[in-house]
Write a protein that holds these residues in place. Sequence first.
Motif, mmCIF file in Angstrom:
data_model
loop_
_atom_site.group_PDB
_atom_site.id
_atom_site.type_symbol
_atom_site.label_atom_id
_atom_site.label_comp_id
_atom_site.label_asym_id
_atom_site.label_seq_id
_atom_site.Cartn_x
_atom_site.Cartn_y
_atom_site.Cartn_z
ATOM 1 N N ASN A 502 19.993 0.675 -9.991
ATOM 2 C CA ASN A 502 20.997 1.013 -8.897
ATOM 3 C C ASN A 502 22.379 1.535 -9.416
ATOM 4 O OD1 ASN A 502 19.586 -0.174 -7.133
ATOM 5 N ND2 ASN A 502 20.567 -2.167 -6.962
ATOM 6 N N MET A 503 22.683 1.090 -10.575
ATOM 7 C CA MET A 503 23.975 1.349 -11.384
ATOM 8 C C MET A 503 23.696 2.894 -11.982
ATOM 9 S SD MET A 503 25.226 -2.140 -12.932
ATOM 10 C CE MET A 503 26.774 -1.411 -13.859
ATOM 11 N N GLY A 504 22.281 3.156 -12.265
ATOM 12 C CA GLY A 504 22.053 4.575 -13.188
ATOM 13 C C GLY A 504 21.888 4.230 -14.471
ATOM 14 N N LYS A 505 22.074 2.832 -15.022
ATOM 15 C CA LYS A 505 21.958 2.585 -16.474
ATOM 16 C C LYS A 505 20.654 2.596 -16.812
ATOM 17 C CE LYS A 505 26.427 0.288 -16.742
ATOM 18 N NZ LYS A 505 27.197 -0.818 -17.375
ATOM 19 N N MET A 506 19.660 2.595 -16.027
ATOM 20 C CA MET A 506 18.136 2.408 -16.444
ATOM 21 C C MET A 506 17.640 3.167 -15.375
ATOM 22 S SD MET A 506 17.445 -1.566 -17.230
ATOM 23 C CE MET A 506 15.713 -1.153 -17.565
ATOM 24 N N VAL A 507 16.659 4.257 -15.912
ATOM 25 C CA VAL A 507 15.760 4.973 -14.896
ATOM 26 C C VAL A 507 14.539 5.027 -15.559
ATOM 27 C CG1 VAL A 507 15.718 7.606 -14.195
ATOM 28 C CG2 VAL A 507 17.803 6.757 -15.113
ATOM 29 N N TYR A 508 13.713 4.881 -14.401
ATOM 30 C CA TYR A 508 12.304 4.481 -14.620
ATOM 31 C C TYR A 508 11.468 6.072 -14.407
ATOM 32 C CZ TYR A 508 12.446 -0.271 -15.745
ATOM 33 O OH TYR A 508 12.693 -1.620 -16.301
ATOM 34 N N PRO A 509 10.569 6.300 -15.178
ATOM 35 C CA PRO A 509 9.751 7.625 -14.781
ATOM 36 C C PRO A 509 9.281 7.772 -13.419
ATOM 37 C CG PRO A 509 8.482 6.017 -16.045
ATOM 38 C CD PRO A 509 9.692 5.689 -16.082
ATOM 39 N N SER A 510 9.115 8.904 -13.070
ATOM 40 C CA SER A 510 8.382 9.004 -11.661
ATOM 41 C C SER A 510 6.854 9.012 -11.837
ATOM 42 C CB SER A 510 8.722 10.321 -11.122
ATOM 43 O OG SER A 510 10.189 10.415 -10.994
ATOM 44 N N TYR A 511 6.305 8.285 -10.933
ATOM 45 C CA TYR A 511 4.801 8.179 -10.872
ATOM 46 C C TYR A 511 4.253 7.818 -9.515
ATOM 47 C CZ TYR A 511 6.144 3.496 -12.216
ATOM 48 O OH TYR A 511 6.660 2.036 -12.124
ATOM 49 N N VAL A 512 2.916 7.921 -9.475
ATOM 50 C CA VAL A 512 2.364 7.346 -8.249
ATOM 51 C C VAL A 512 1.599 5.878 -8.335
ATOM 52 C CG1 VAL A 512 0.717 8.081 -6.459
ATOM 53 C CG2 VAL A 512 2.025 9.842 -7.483
ATOM 54 N N VAL A 513 1.954 5.108 -7.311
ATOM 55 C CA VAL A 513 1.294 3.829 -7.562
ATOM 56 C C VAL A 513 0.004 4.076 -6.424
ATOM 57 C CG1 VAL A 513 1.449 1.733 -6.750
ATOM 58 C CG2 VAL A 513 3.479 2.743 -7.612
ATOM 59 N N LYS A 514 -1.108 3.878 -7.151
ATOM 60 C CA LYS A 514 -2.273 4.137 -6.530
ATOM 61 C C LYS A 514 -3.279 2.873 -6.899
ATOM 62 C CE LYS A 514 -6.030 7.301 -5.801
ATOM 63 N NZ LYS A 514 -6.932 8.648 -6.163
ATOM 64 N N LYS A 515 -3.332 1.859 -5.778
ATOM 65 C CA LYS A 515 -4.033 0.506 -6.131
ATOM 66 C C LYS A 515 -5.597 0.729 -5.611
ATOM 67 C CE LYS A 515 0.224 -2.148 -5.816
ATOM 68 N NZ LYS A 515 0.905 -3.227 -5.244
ATOM 69 N N ASP A 516 -6.587 0.563 -6.524
ATOM 70 C CA ASP A 516 -7.886 0.729 -6.136
ATOM 71 C C ASP A 516 -8.393 -0.769 -6.022
ATOM 72 O OD1 ASP A 516 -7.712 3.455 -5.446
ATOM 73 O OD2 ASP A 516 -9.226 3.892 -6.956
ATOM 74 N N HIS A 517 -7.845 -1.665 -7.043
ATOM 75 C CA HIS A 517 -8.443 -2.960 -7.194
ATOM 76 C C HIS A 517 -7.419 -4.066 -6.772
ATOM 77 C CE1 HIS A 517 -11.323 -0.373 -9.364
ATOM 78 N NE2 HIS A 517 -12.201 -1.563 -9.007
ATOM 79 N N ARG A 518 -7.622 -5.078 -6.249
ATOM 80 C CA ARG A 518 -6.957 -6.258 -6.021
ATOM 81 C C ARG A 518 -7.056 -6.987 -7.373
ATOM 82 N NH1 ARG A 518 -7.953 -9.293 -0.614
ATOM 83 N NH2 ARG A 518 -6.286 -10.778 -1.687
ATOM 84 N N ILE A 519 -5.742 -7.307 -7.890
ATOM 85 C CA ILE A 519 -6.102 -8.221 -9.071
ATOM 86 C C ILE A 519 -6.239 -9.548 -8.899
ATOM 87 C CG2 ILE A 519 -4.587 -9.100 -10.936
ATOM 88 C CD1 ILE A 519 -2.949 -6.477 -10.921
ATOM 89 N N PHE A 520 -5.745 -10.209 -7.739
ATOM 90 C CA PHE A 520 -5.894 -11.454 -7.475
ATOM 91 C C PHE A 520 -6.992 -11.754 -6.285
ATOM 92 C CE2 PHE A 520 -1.738 -10.979 -9.373
ATOM 93 C CZ PHE A 520 -1.854 -12.078 -10.463
ATOM 94 N N SER A 521 -7.911 -12.826 -6.427
ATOM 95 C CA SER A 521 -8.651 -12.873 -5.088
ATOM 96 C C SER A 521 -8.156 -13.636 -3.936
ATOM 97 C CB SER A 521 -9.947 -13.737 -5.804
ATOM 98 O OG SER A 521 -9.822 -15.039 -6.222
ATOM 99 N N GLY A 522 -7.037 -14.409 -4.129
ATOM 100 C CA GLY A 522 -6.559 -15.175 -3.276
ATOM 101 C C GLY A 522 -5.190 -15.933 -3.804
ATOM 102 N N ARG A 523 -4.838 -16.803 -2.650
ATOM 103 C CA ARG A 523 -3.614 -17.518 -3.081
ATOM 104 C C ARG A 523 -3.889 -18.474 -4.198
ATOM 105 N NH1 ARG A 523 -1.609 -22.731 -1.533
ATOM 106 N NH2 ARG A 523 0.739 -22.449 -1.451
ATOM 107 N N GLU A 524 -5.260 -19.113 -4.138
ATOM 108 C CA GLU A 524 -5.505 -20.083 -5.580
ATOM 109 C C GLU A 524 -5.541 -19.392 -6.654
ATOM 110 O OE1 GLU A 524 -7.052 -19.723 -2.632
ATOM 111 O OE2 GLU A 524 -6.451 -21.730 -1.460
ATOM 112 N N ASP A 525 -5.940 -18.061 -6.653
ATOM 113 C CA ASP A 525 -6.042 -17.465 -7.964
ATOM 114 C C ASP A 525 -4.608 -17.043 -8.594
ATOM 115 O OD1 ASP A 525 -7.229 -15.977 -10.017
ATOM 116 O OD2 ASP A 525 -7.682 -14.390 -8.982
ATOM 117 N N VAL A 526 -3.612 -16.898 -7.726
ATOM 118 C CA VAL A 526 -2.370 -16.593 -8.025
ATOM 119 C C VAL A 526 -1.700 -17.721 -8.852
ATOM 120 C CG1 VAL A 526 0.137 -15.748 -7.350
ATOM 121 C CG2 VAL A 526 -2.143 -14.684 -6.181
ATOM 122 N N ILE A 527 -1.997 -18.976 -7.970
ATOM 123 C CA ILE A 527 -1.253 -20.161 -8.550
ATOM 124 C C ILE A 527 -1.894 -20.433 -9.699
ATOM 125 C CG2 ILE A 527 -1.413 -22.534 -7.975
ATOM 126 C CD1 ILE A 527 -1.376 -22.242 -4.978
#
Length: 943
Positions: A502-527
């Motif tokens: 927000n302050m402009g002190k860090m600038v991340y590169p531009s890219y496209v977020v494209k999710k084809d796979h879910r990393i977690f199967s469910g809430r228990e997996d995240v826990i």
Amino acid sequence: MSMKGKKKSKLSLSKSKRDDDDKVQTISDMFRKQKTENVKKLSKFSAALDANEDDDVICVEDEDECVSPYFKKKTISKDEEGTSSSKLTTKKVMSLEKRLQMDSNKSASSVAYSESDRKTIPSISGVKKDVTVSDDFEASEKLSDSVVTASAERKSNKMRLSLGKRNRETDSEEFFPSSVKLVKNNDGQTASTTEKSVIIDEGKEKFVEYNSVNIDPVSVQTLSSQCSKSSNENSKVSSPMASHDESVSVDNAKGSAPVDDAKRSALLSKSNNDERKEEREEGEEDSTKEMSYRLPYYLENFETILKSVMEDDSNYDLFNKEDKETIESYHCLSEAAKKLYIRMFSRKLNWIPLSKLKYPEIAEDLTSSLKELAAVKFIDSDENLTDLGDLLHALSAGDIKSLAKSYHVASTVTQKGQQVQELIKKSQQSTISSMFGAKKGGVADAMMKKAKQFISGIYRLRSEVRAVFMRTMMLYSLLDTSGDEENGSGGQGQLFHMLMVNMGKMVYPSYVVKKDHRIFSGREDVIRFEQALQLESDLMNCTMSGKWADAYSVYQKVVLMWKELESDESIVQWNENLPDFLRPFSATSVIYRLLNTGIDILQRRKEFPEAVELLRKLLSQTTFCCAYRGYWWERLALNLDAHLKQPLESLEAIAEGLADSYVKVGHRLAIYQRAEAICQRAKLKVKDRLQEFHHEPVAEMPKVYLEGRVVHQGISTTGTRFLLGECLAGGDAEDMTVGGVEEFVLDHYSRNGFPSGIHAEGSVISCLFALYFWDILFCEVPDAFHSPFQAQPLDFYTLGFYTRRKEAIDERLSTLENSSIEELHKTVEDAWAEHEGVLCTGMNWEKWRSVDFVKSLVSCMGGKVLSGITGRFARCTRHTRSGFPDLTLWNVDTGALKICEVKGPGDRLSHKQILWIDHLLELGVDAEVCHVKAVAAKKLKPV
């Protein structure tokens, strides 16, 4: 009058006609008459009238930087109820009365301005307002050059206007025409609002507040349609600017009767009452706007994360009904309670005394916010504090000292931690009453009660509620995951990154977020993933602090969780279906990383058979942590040969390791060299078995030897330091220039044919790769980017990085190899200009100074060398990111390039360094190993 189209008709009072003749009476004439009547009473003002009949702008000379009584500024004060109210002077009311007595037979003219002329000027509250520039307005010679008309539509027909500071160097005070607009209220009455024309004195700013006034319909006749017809290019602005806020005169239509005294008094009274009411409403509205405008970064960013995560469909099943109710409860909190919760959320998960909860930007007294958080069960209070140890650690050192004194703790114990331990021991001692059957814990209860007297309140976040928000932080940025409950700050990394962005002190590169796979199967997996991260944090803290006994206890918990995960077929199946570069974000992958640390723990405990057994289990699978397989084979061969004295079994393990396709670069060379060492032992008589093992031959390393004078041990506190340059043996220590062994060699070569150089090691490769492969690095690839704060794709350090971009990378390498120096310069210039300062893994913009510095290096490298080193890096980023030689040296004038690995006293080459130098020699680069010998001053040979 209604508005048509985008242009608003601005009605202004026209020049009135006198009854006796057709002579035009200007506003200046009217003001001159009023000024003559009141000049004796107003000695501090003198008139400076502009009698130009084509311009009805009133000019008043202000001797004391005050405003004319006709335009007397209002003063804002606090009434008895604390609300803002306006105090209008008597002279201002008299001015309104005189204006109502003027000739009622006046026509109105309007001046319309286009939307394209809109500008913005600052206002009192700091909120920008729209103003309209009048191109048709002809300012007099004494007026400023900028003429603008301020218009700010508000609810209840209110308006605030910002004026430029009046020019103190001129002889007159500028005032400008206003226009009147009639509107219909809900009850059918007619009201008027004013829109002011303002001359801005550029370079000097002074803010004056203006408001509209409602005019009773008794004193106003509806203006005819001829008002809109008078708005044309030749129309004159002839209406006076009524008093600076409420003194607005509206002319009656032809034939209307004059306003009598009773109605006029009612009008004045109603006007003053409406002013105060509008002022209070306006103050409340401005206060609300300022509150929303000053929304703190941590609150705004926290809610941005919540919104982003909860709106992602892939995260819907990761929160159950209770979790969603928790998030909904947060949204129902007051703003102060939200701020306080986020502040506490960003701190360590400990009990915090009320005396240490100081956030004056939220409120001086946080009691109400704490009660609100406790009511929704977001925090625990002292009623929930039952652990004596937690309470004692939360007390200040002074309070602990007083408590320890009351329990007769030895005075020799002075440290807070030691005093806490002594108090806990005291609480566990048996008393005489307990010996006779009294309830145990009497001392602890008494100590708890006495300790609570030192605090006025103590609070801690509820762990189950905090876990919900921790989960949202983790899902928002997977690369910044941390499960450290005690030492970690909840979501602080994500909030800090968002603040820097927000302050402009860090600038991340531009890219496209494209999710084809879910990393977690469910809430228990995240826990499960969160629990694994907590174990990783605990184990890391133990190993870094050297607490190997505690580390072994954590390792045993890791083994138990490992067995549970391996026994669940659904978990195993889900992990196998994930792409290899997404598996690191599963609980099982975290556990395998911890088992890798367990190898070191077992070896330190001299439990080599157990370490070998663990290694064989890890090598029996190829799903998780395949990048570690080279290290595992190397450690297995070492333990079998050196510790268990089983060299033949070690050779069998080496053969399997060399056949493993996941064993790359340095680890492959390391296990081959162990095979050589075992086969060359005469007593084993297995020399002929060496031909069973194969590794590409490695070239002989060119070596250079230098002698360097070292600084006396009493001067240097950071290891071996060498004198640089032309330092004399008997010189003053303050005049000496010292540096590490790399700086010593860099200084040596700077005076021997290589004026340009940098000590950057692998940063040379990563920098050049980023500049020449930026578009490929951040191209659109499925599942490469899952969060907004990534400086690299998720598969960057996997074998899949090259295989999934093979065609593009090979084409770029071919282009680089066949490019001229000018083309290489052009490419790096364009990349530097477009991406300078943007975060990218391995790119240090400050170290590389400027694009010219990079271009000078590229000039000496050429396309072949550049393609060769970046190609080796791209094909196996994880195993080639390290090992590149320390120094890169070049000479732009001669085109010479030298890459040097520096070795100080007692240092030797690693396997990765050997292979990098070998590769550079294959490319034709002047690569070498420089060994530096440390000598004393008296042994230094004269040059």
